[in-house]
Design a protein around this motif. Structure first.
Motif, mmCIF file in Angstrom:
data_model
loop_
_atom_site.group_PDB
_atom_site.id
_atom_site.type_symbol
_atom_site.label_atom_id
_atom_site.label_comp_id
_atom_site.label_asym_id
_atom_site.label_seq_id
_atom_site.Cartn_x
_atom_site.Cartn_y
_atom_site.Cartn_z
ATOM 1 N N ASP A 23 -39.472 -26.638 -59.978
ATOM 2 C CA ASP A 23 -40.371 -25.501 -60.185
ATOM 3 C C ASP A 23 -40.523 -24.780 -58.854
ATOM 4 O O ASP A 23 -41.022 -25.342 -57.879
ATOM 5 N N ILE A 24 -40.074 -23.534 -58.842
ATOM 6 C CA ILE A 24 -40.167 -22.699 -57.648
ATOM 7 C C ILE A 24 -41.036 -21.500 -57.999
ATOM 8 O O ILE A 24 -40.593 -20.588 -58.687
ATOM 9 N N SER A 25 -42.288 -21.554 -57.588
ATOM 10 C CA SER A 25 -43.252 -20.480 -57.868
ATOM 11 C C SER A 25 -43.319 -20.139 -59.356
ATOM 12 O O SER A 25 -43.332 -18.980 -59.736
ATOM 13 N N GLY A 26 -43.341 -21.156 -60.194
ATOM 14 C CA GLY A 26 -43.462 -20.945 -61.634
ATOM 15 C C GLY A 26 -42.151 -20.769 -62.365
ATOM 16 O O GLY A 26 -42.129 -20.705 -63.593
ATOM 17 N N VAL A 27 -41.050 -20.689 -61.644
ATOM 18 C CA VAL A 27 -39.728 -20.559 -62.263
ATOM 19 C C VAL A 27 -39.026 -21.907 -62.144
ATOM 20 O O VAL A 27 -38.904 -22.455 -61.052
ATOM 21 N N ARG A 28 -38.591 -22.430 -63.285
ATOM 22 C CA ARG A 28 -37.888 -23.719 -63.276
ATOM 23 C C ARG A 28 -36.397 -23.475 -63.316
ATOM 24 O O ARG A 28 -35.908 -22.710 -64.136
ATOM 25 N N ARG A 29 -35.703 -24.161 -62.389
ATOM 26 C CA ARG A 29 -34.258 -23.955 -62.295
ATOM 27 C C ARG A 29 -33.592 -25.247 -61.887
ATOM 28 O O ARG A 29 -34.202 -26.092 -61.234
ATOM 29 N N PRO A 30 -32.305 -25.405 -62.246
ATOM 30 C CA PRO A 30 -31.580 -26.604 -61.829
ATOM 31 C C PRO A 30 -31.244 -26.533 -60.339
ATOM 32 O O PRO A 30 -30.877 -25.476 -59.823
ATOM 33 N N VAL A 31 -31.411 -27.661 -59.666
ATOM 34 C CA VAL A 31 -31.153 -27.744 -58.232
ATOM 35 C C VAL A 31 -30.436 -29.057 -57.957
ATOM 36 O O VAL A 31 -30.783 -30.096 -58.514
ATOM 37 N N ASN A 32 -29.438 -29.014 -57.094
ATOM 38 C CA ASN A 32 -28.727 -30.215 -56.685
ATOM 39 C C ASN A 32 -29.574 -30.945 -55.646
ATOM 40 O O ASN A 32 -29.966 -30.357 -54.639
ATOM 41 N N ILE A 33 -29.856 -32.236 -55.897
ATOM 42 C CA ILE A 33 -30.703 -32.997 -54.982
ATOM 43 C C ILE A 33 -29.924 -34.082 -54.234
ATOM 44 O O ILE A 33 -30.523 -34.987 -53.638
ATOM 45 N N ALA A 34 -28.610 -33.987 -54.215
ATOM 46 C CA ALA A 34 -27.770 -35.004 -53.561
ATOM 47 C C ALA A 34 -28.130 -35.186 -52.082
ATOM 48 O O ALA A 34 -28.022 -36.298 -51.559
ATOM 49 N N CYS A 35 -28.567 -34.136 -51.420
ATOM 50 C CA CYS A 35 -28.883 -34.224 -49.984
ATOM 51 C C CYS A 35 -30.136 -35.036 -49.688
ATOM 52 O O CYS A 35 -30.327 -35.467 -48.550
ATOM 53 N N ILE A 36 -30.983 -35.247 -50.686
ATOM 54 C CA ILE A 36 -32.223 -35.978 -50.424
ATOM 55 C C ILE A 36 -32.247 -37.367 -51.066
ATOM 56 O O ILE A 36 -33.240 -38.080 -50.962
ATOM 57 N N VAL A 37 -31.162 -37.736 -51.743
ATOM 58 C CA VAL A 37 -31.082 -39.042 -52.389
ATOM 59 C C VAL A 37 -30.384 -40.013 -51.446
ATOM 60 O O VAL A 37 -29.323 -39.705 -50.900
ATOM 61 N N ASP A 38 -31.010 -41.190 -51.242
ATOM 62 C CA ASP A 38 -30.382 -42.240 -50.439
ATOM 63 C C ASP A 38 -30.957 -43.585 -50.866
ATOM 64 O O ASP A 38 -31.702 -43.657 -51.855
ATOM 65 N N GLU A 39 -30.642 -44.642 -50.141
ATOM 66 C CA GLU A 39 -31.117 -45.977 -50.506
ATOM 67 C C GLU A 39 -32.639 -46.059 -50.524
ATOM 68 O O GLU A 39 -33.224 -46.734 -51.367
ATOM 69 N N ASP A 40 -33.286 -45.400 -49.575
ATOM 70 C CA ASP A 40 -34.750 -45.433 -49.497
ATOM 71 C C ASP A 40 -35.421 -44.503 -50.508
ATOM 72 O O ASP A 40 -36.612 -44.639 -50.784
ATOM 73 N N HIS A 41 -34.686 -43.526 -50.990
ATOM 74 C CA HIS A 41 -35.215 -42.540 -51.930
ATOM 75 C C HIS A 41 -34.240 -42.379 -53.096
ATOM 76 O O HIS A 41 -33.471 -41.409 -53.139
ATOM 77 N N PRO A 42 -34.260 -43.325 -54.053
ATOM 78 C CA PRO A 42 -33.351 -43.210 -55.198
ATOM 79 C C PRO A 42 -33.705 -42.004 -56.073
ATOM 80 O O PRO A 42 -34.798 -41.437 -55.976
ATOM 81 N N LEU A 43 -32.782 -41.650 -56.907
ATOM 82 C CA LEU A 43 -32.888 -40.467 -57.765
ATOM 83 C C LEU A 43 -34.235 -40.387 -58.489
ATOM 84 O O LEU A 43 -34.916 -39.367 -58.450
ATOM 85 N N GLU A 44 -34.628 -41.471 -59.143
ATOM 86 C CA GLU A 44 -35.841 -41.467 -59.960
ATOM 87 C C GLU A 44 -37.103 -41.236 -59.137
ATOM 88 O O GLU A 44 -38.096 -40.725 -59.643
ATOM 89 N N SER A 45 -37.082 -41.618 -57.867
ATOM 90 C CA SER A 45 -38.281 -41.472 -57.031
ATOM 91 C C SER A 45 -38.507 -40.032 -56.573
ATOM 92 O O SER A 45 -39.545 -39.730 -55.985
ATOM 93 N N CYS A 46 -37.567 -39.150 -56.847
ATOM 94 C CA CYS A 46 -37.670 -37.764 -56.380
ATOM 95 C C CYS A 46 -38.613 -36.912 -57.226
ATOM 96 O O CYS A 46 -39.099 -35.881 -56.757
#
Length: 91
Positions: A23-46
């Motif tokens: 959600d970006i200022s009320g607009v929902r859009r698909p975003v690639n989150i590969a850059c923020i996913v790692d062992e300490d921050h798995p996909l579901e925790s995002c």
């Protein structure tokens, strides 16, 4: 000039391709989150995290207060721009 916009991850839409709905200022859009996913921050925790989004990619996590301040500043800039256009149209 590059501009990153704060957004909040709402859900994981495609785990295989690491895509989330943000959600970006009320607009929902698909975003690639590969850059923020790692062992300490798995996909579901995002989900619920605030991220800085640029050209469809979440570049990094940001503090909720920082996100709110940035969104407020962007709103102020938009308001200023609107007033300037109104003034220009009166001339």
């Amino acid at each position: 000039m590059c501009l990153g916009i704060p957004g909040q991850i709402q859900s994981i839409s495609d785990p295989v391709n690491q895509l989330a709905i943000v959600d970006i200022s009320g607009v929902r859009r698909p975003v690639n989150i590969a850059c923020i996913v790692d062992e300490d921050h798995p996909l579901e925790s995002c989900v619920g995290e605030w991220v800085l989004v640029h050209v469809g990619f979440a570049l990094n996590r940001i503090d909720p207060d920082e996100a709110a301040a940035t969104l407020d500043l962007l709103d102020q800039l938009a308001e200023f721009d609107t007033r300037e256009l109104e003034i220009a149209n009166l001339k």
